[in-house]
Design a protein around this motif. Structure first.
Motif, PDB file in Angstrom:
ATOM      1  N   SER A  55     -28.292  -6.990  25.529  1.00 31.38           N
ATOM      2  CA  SER A  55     -29.530  -7.700  25.870  1.00 31.38           C
ATOM      3  C   SER A  55     -30.042  -7.267  27.235  1.00 31.38           C
ATOM      4  CB  SER A  55     -29.290  -9.217  25.860  1.00 31.38           C
ATOM      5  OG  SER A  55     -28.899  -9.660  24.575  1.00 31.38           O
ATOM      6  N   GLN A  56     -29.123  -7.105  28.198  1.00 29.12           N
ATOM      7  CA  GLN A  56     -29.524  -6.660  29.532  1.00 29.12           C
ATOM      8  C   GLN A  56     -30.104  -5.254  29.486  1.00 29.12           C
ATOM      9  OE1 GLN A  56     -29.635  -8.522  32.173  1.00 29.12           O
ATOM     10  NE2 GLN A  56     -30.390  -6.899  33.497  1.00 29.12           N
ATOM     11  N   SER A  57     -29.541  -4.416  28.621  1.00 33.15           N
ATOM     12  CA  SER A  57     -30.069  -3.067  28.448  1.00 33.15           C
ATOM     13  C   SER A  57     -31.519  -3.105  27.983  1.00 33.15           C
ATOM     14  CB  SER A  57     -29.210  -2.300  27.437  1.00 33.15           C
ATOM     15  OG  SER A  57     -29.749  -1.017  27.187  1.00 33.15           O
ATOM     16  N   LEU A  58     -31.808  -4.010  27.049  1.00 36.32           N
ATOM     17  CA  LEU A  58     -33.174  -4.127  26.529  1.00 36.32           C
ATOM     18  C   LEU A  58     -34.123  -4.729  27.555  1.00 36.32           C
ATOM     19  CD1 LEU A  58     -32.634  -5.222  22.825  1.00 36.32           C
ATOM     20  CD2 LEU A  58     -33.779  -3.161  23.641  1.00 36.32           C
ATOM     21  N   VAL A  59     -33.618  -5.634  28.375  1.00 33.83           N
ATOM     22  CA  VAL A  59     -34.457  -6.211  29.431  1.00 33.83           C
ATOM     23  C   VAL A  59     -34.896  -5.119  30.404  1.00 33.83           C
ATOM     24  CG1 VAL A  59     -34.435  -7.730  31.456  1.00 33.83           C
ATOM     25  CG2 VAL A  59     -33.483  -8.529  29.284  1.00 33.83           C
ATOM     26  N   ILE A  60     -33.965  -4.233  30.730  1.00 29.47           N
ATOM     27  CA  ILE A  60     -34.256  -3.167  31.693  1.00 29.47           C
ATOM     28  C   ILE A  60     -35.164  -2.103  31.081  1.00 29.47           C
ATOM     29  CG2 ILE A  60     -33.211  -1.307  33.057  1.00 29.47           C
ATOM     30  CD1 ILE A  60     -30.726  -3.070  33.326  1.00 29.47           C
ATOM     31  N   TYR A  61     -34.890  -1.747  29.812  1.00 24.12           N
ATOM     32  CA  TYR A  61     -35.674  -0.697  29.150  1.00 24.12           C
ATOM     33  C   TYR A  61     -35.992  -1.173  27.728  1.00 24.12           C
ATOM     34  CZ  TYR A  61     -37.274   4.030  28.027  1.00 24.12           C
ATOM     35  OH  TYR A  61     -38.043   5.124  27.683  1.00 24.12           O
ATOM     36  N   PRO A  62     -37.105  -1.895  27.553  1.00 29.83           N
ATOM     37  CA  PRO A  62     -37.391  -2.574  26.275  1.00 29.83           C
ATOM     38  C   PRO A  62     -37.934  -1.682  25.162  1.00 29.83           C
ATOM     39  CG  PRO A  62     -39.092  -3.067  27.895  1.00 29.83           C
ATOM     40  CD  PRO A  62     -38.066  -2.244  28.605  1.00 29.83           C
ATOM     41  N   ASN A  63     -38.069  -0.377  25.399  1.00 24.94           N
ATOM     42  CA  ASN A  63     -38.591   0.524  24.372  1.00 24.94           C
ATOM     43  C   ASN A  63     -37.534   0.726  23.285  1.00 24.94           C
ATOM     44  OD1 ASN A  63     -39.596   2.619  22.799  1.00 24.94           O
ATOM     45  ND2 ASN A  63     -40.496   3.701  24.549  1.00 24.94           N
ATOM     46  N   GLU A  64     -37.662  -0.007  22.177  1.00 24.45           N
ATOM     47  CA  GLU A  64     -36.636   0.001  21.135  1.00 24.45           C
ATOM     48  C   GLU A  64     -36.549   1.337  20.397  1.00 24.45           C
ATOM     49  OE1 GLU A  64     -36.993  -3.328  18.553  1.00 24.45           O
ATOM     50  OE2 GLU A  64     -37.016  -4.804  20.186  1.00 24.45           O
ATOM     51  N   SER A  65     -37.588   2.156  20.505  1.00 23.23           N
ATOM     52  CA  SER A  65     -37.555   3.461  19.839  1.00 23.23           C
ATOM     53  C   SER A  65     -36.589   4.417  20.523  1.00 23.23           C
ATOM     54  CB  SER A  65     -38.960   4.075  19.826  1.00 23.23           C
ATOM     55  OG  SER A  65     -39.850   3.255  19.097  1.00 23.23           O
ATOM     56  N   TYR A  66     -36.335   4.169  21.816  1.00 25.49           N
ATOM     57  CA  TYR A  66     -35.465   5.065  22.571  1.00 25.49           C
ATOM     58  C   TYR A  66     -34.261   4.343  23.177  1.00 25.49           C
ATOM     59  CZ  TYR A  66     -39.099   8.592  22.156  1.00 25.49           C
ATOM     60  OH  TYR A  66     -39.991   9.494  21.658  1.00 25.49           O
ATOM     61  N   ASN A  67     -34.078   3.088  22.819  1.00 27.69           N
ATOM     62  CA  ASN A  67     -32.931   2.327  23.315  1.00 27.69           C
ATOM     63  C   ASN A  67     -32.151   1.783  22.122  1.00 27.69           C
ATOM     64  OD1 ASN A  67     -31.081   0.689  24.556  1.00 27.69           O
ATOM     65  ND2 ASN A  67     -32.533  -0.246  25.982  1.00 27.69           N
ATOM     66  N   SER A  68     -30.973   2.349  21.884  1.00 28.38           N
ATOM     67  CA  SER A  68     -30.184   1.970  20.708  1.00 28.38           C
ATOM     68  C   SER A  68     -29.610   0.564  20.811  1.00 28.38           C
ATOM     69  CB  SER A  68     -29.038   2.969  20.503  1.00 28.38           C
ATOM     70  OG  SER A  68     -28.111   2.907  21.578  1.00 28.38           O
ATOM     71  N   ALA A  69     -29.701  -0.059  21.984  1.00 23.98           N
ATOM     72  CA  ALA A  69     -29.149  -1.406  22.158  1.00 23.98           C
ATOM     73  C   ALA A  69     -29.811  -2.400  21.214  1.00 23.98           C
ATOM     74  CB  ALA A  69     -29.321  -1.860  23.606  1.00 23.98           C
ATOM     75  N   ALA A  70     -31.093  -2.167  20.886  1.00 25.82           N
ATOM     76  CA  ALA A  70     -31.809  -3.084  19.989  1.00 25.82           C
ATOM     77  C   ALA A  70     -31.129  -3.147  18.628  1.00 25.82           C
ATOM     78  CB  ALA A  70     -33.260  -2.633  19.848  1.00 25.82           C
ATOM     79  N   ARG A  71     -30.764  -1.989  18.085  1.00 22.33           N
ATOM     80  CA  ARG A  71     -30.107  -1.965  16.774  1.00 22.33           C
ATOM     81  C   ARG A  71     -28.688  -2.519  16.849  1.00 22.33           C
ATOM     82  NH1 ARG A  71     -31.693   3.303  13.165  1.00 22.33           N
ATOM     83  NH2 ARG A  71     -33.944   3.269  13.522  1.00 22.33           N
ATOM     84  N   ARG A  72     -28.045  -2.334  17.979  1.00 27.40           N
ATOM     85  CA  ARG A  72     -26.662  -2.805  18.108  1.00 27.40           C
ATOM     86  C   ARG A  72     -26.602  -4.329  18.174  1.00 27.40           C
ATOM     87  NH1 ARG A  72     -23.737   1.887  19.226  1.00 27.40           N
ATOM     88  NH2 ARG A  72     -25.013   3.560  20.108  1.00 27.40           N
ATOM     89  N   LEU A  73     -27.719  -4.958  18.500  1.00 29.70           N
ATOM     90  CA  LEU A  73     -27.763  -6.417  18.544  1.00 29.70           C
ATOM     91  C   LEU A  73     -27.946  -7.033  17.160  1.00 29.70           C
ATOM     92  CD1 LEU A  73     -29.880  -7.143  21.743  1.00 29.70           C
ATOM     93  CD2 LEU A  73     -27.570  -7.963  21.284  1.00 29.70           C
ATOM     94  N   LEU A  74     -28.390  -6.225  16.202  1.00 28.96           N
ATOM     95  CA  LEU A  74     -28.666  -6.753  14.861  1.00 28.96           C
ATOM     96  C   LEU A  74     -27.375  -7.125  14.136  1.00 28.96           C
ATOM     97  CD1 LEU A  74     -31.470  -4.258  13.778  1.00 28.96           C
ATOM     98  CD2 LEU A  74     -31.723  -6.575  14.692  1.00 28.96           C
TER      99      LEU A  74
END
Length: 547
Positions: free
Chosen positions: A528-547
């Motif tokens: 979640s902190q990764s997404l807060v810092i860089y919210p571009n889900e197309s280039y941040n795999s953290a979004a998918r890892r949260l699913l």
């Protein structure tokens, strides 16, 4: 003075005789005896002070919270509990004259007792503040510098951690320097030996925290760390101190006020070498160079880029052989990632040849920077389940992640200026880790189904992440936890990380490591902190890892 059943460093003041009404009103009776009460004294001061004043420890704070007023009682004789200090040391520090001045002044009694003591209200702390001031006045410039550097690390680095914030104070640091000054001859504190002196003081601080012991300089029975430096907080503090200590004197560069020092504010005479440094500054801050690793995939594009750099960026005096080695190394990193690597059949003769080919290619990939090339070699060992070899390379790589290294977007300071006199540009720079799509060297734990983007990771974070993976497969639980803590520290300090996207990637690595270790909730927080810092889900795999 009554020091029976009182913690060392504190005392009770028993009243012998007085007709003064104020003193009598400031006393409490205990077992038929009257004691001057520190609590009543402060309470009476509030009655005579301005409205809105409050008690703050041994002080009275004004209603605006700006000024602390402290009062004390002066004892003009030297107290018995500190008598050993007079004859304890045969060293030349402090001098006889300073010692006599301290003894002549005596001590002070400050109105505060031991927190939680049943007799807290009638206890007074023994203060040697005047004696300590006289001792500090004898400090050489080197001693003062060591004290100042320790205070900077405490304020800018250690206190930034919420779990360590209130554990240490400058008084402990001053006490440590007092002890070392007494133990060593004065000749040790020479300007040329300031690094050795500073590290000696820092090592003593680590020792004190490790053993939860910091004896008061005048009253040695008073362990100032008792009931203070203990439990989990002590472990966190000790881990942070050990990590800082591992960097040697360079640990001071974790402080923003030192690492942000800009040599441009000084009017140094321009030397020929300065022109080379100016070129390095341009390269370090050049977006073209920063994206070179990820954008150029074909030999023709690489040749165009080489030609452009030769004419536009590089200093004409820079050795061409280093330039060619730089780009051959860059190319080998990409080439090695495309070689087939079947771990399951590594003993097969053909596969063994493939492995040796990949290894030899990667060993040619270590010449374009100080760290990322070696970490790619460590990745090969990890992929082939040679975890101990990988850890050996990782430790070597981490040792190269020093404060004098260059990275994209940074501002050069004096330490970088000096470093460039000793090392070539290739050995002074730390680049990001670039794992191509379908790279055979990408750790399996990083891979995600359907993710077709290149992984671009800060080398410092990847080193500790790969260390976590190796220790995990070797069942080294404690080392695994240590590596996770080191990864957290690197992220917290954004160490050698050029931008926010790199910090976000580092948090993603932390999330994967925590997930692997079974701490799913902390892993989610990291993603979640990764997404807060860089919210571009197309280039941040953290979004998918949260699913």
């Amino acid at each position: 003075m009554d020091i029976d059943d009182v913690k060392p460093g504190f005392t009770q003041l028993r009243l012998e005789y007085s007709r003064d009404q104020y003193i009598l009103e400031s006393c409490e009776e205990q077992n038929g005896k009257h004691y001057f009460s520190s609590a009543l004294c402060k309470g009476n001061m509030l009655l005579f002070g301005d409205k809105g004043e409050t008690i703050h420890g041994p002080c009275i704070t004004d209603k605006k919270g700006v000024l602390d007023l402290a009062f004390s009682l002066h004892c003009k004789t030297w107290i018995s509990s500190a008598v050993n200090w007079i004859t304890r040391s045969g060293s030349s520090w402090p001098s006889h004259n300073v010692t006599q001045s301290i003894l002549k002044h005596g001590v002070l009694f400050v109105p505060i007792g031991v927190h939680g003591s049943p007799k807290e209200d009638i206890e007074w702390r023994v203060s040697f503040s005047v004696a300590e001031k006289l001792l500090v006045n004898t400090f050489t410039h080197t001693q003062l510098m060591c004290y100042a550097l320790l205070k900077i690390i405490l304020k800018d680095v250690i206190a930034n951690d919420s779990e360590c914030k209130d554990l240490l104070c400058s008084y402990f640091l001053k006490t440590i320097i007092f002890w070392i000054s007494e133990e060593l001859p004065s000749s040790v504190w020479e300007p040329d030996d300031i690094i050795a002196c500073f590290m000696r003081c820092f090592s003593r601080l680590v020792y004190c925290v490790e053993h939860s012991v910091c004896s008061h300089y005048f009253i040695t029975e008073n362990n100032m760390f008792e009931n203070k430096i203990e439990g989990r907080a002590r472990g966190v503090l000790l881990n942070k101190l050990n990590t800082l200590h591992s960097y040697g004197w360079r640990c001071i560069l974790f402080s923003d006020q030192i690492s942000n020092f800009d040599v441009s504010m000084w009017n140094f005479p321009i030397e020929p070498f300065t022109l080379y440094v100016n070129d390095v500054k341009k390269m370090v801050q050049s977006r073209t160079l920063h994206f070179a690793n990820s954008l150029f995939e074909t030999y023709s594009e690489l040749n165009i880029f080489n030609t452009g750099l030769l004419h536009n960026i590089w200093c004409h005096k820079f050795s061409l052989k280093h330039l060619f080695a730089y780009y051959i190394s860059q190319r080998c990193s990409k080439q090695a990632q495309s070689l087939p690597l079947d771990v399951a059949t590594i003993n097969n003769k053909y596969q063994y040849k493939q492995y040796k080919s990949c290894l030899s290619t990667l060993l040619t990939n270590v010449y374009h920077d100080a760290v990322s090339g070696w970490l790619m070699v460590a990745s090969l060992f990890y992929q082939t389940k040679q975890y101990r070899k990988a850890l050996h390379i990782i430790r070597y790589s981490i040792s190269k992640c020093t404060f004098d290294k260059l990275f994209f977007g940074m501002t050069l300071s004096e330490i970088h200026y000096e470093s460039l006199k000793l090392l070539s540009f290739n050995k002074s720079v730390v680049y990001l880790m670039h794992f191509n799509v379908n790279s055979t060297l990408t750790p399996e734990e990083l891979l995600m189904e359907g993710w077709k983007k290149q992984y671009t990771i800060p080398s410092t974070a990847y080193a500790y992440f790969l260390s976590v993976l190796c220790h995990y497969h070797l069942n080294n639980v404690s080392h695994c936890q240590d590596s996770i803590q080191d990864l957290k520290l690197v992220i917290e300090e954004r160490y050698l990380m050029p931008d926010l996207k790199c910090t976000a990637e580092a948090y993603t690595l932390l999330g994967i490591a925590l997930q692997l270790f079974g701490d799913k909730e902390s892993a989610r927080q990291a993603f979640s902190q990764s997404l807060v810092i860089y919210p571009n889900e197309s280039y941040n795999s953290a979004a998918r890892r949260l699913l």
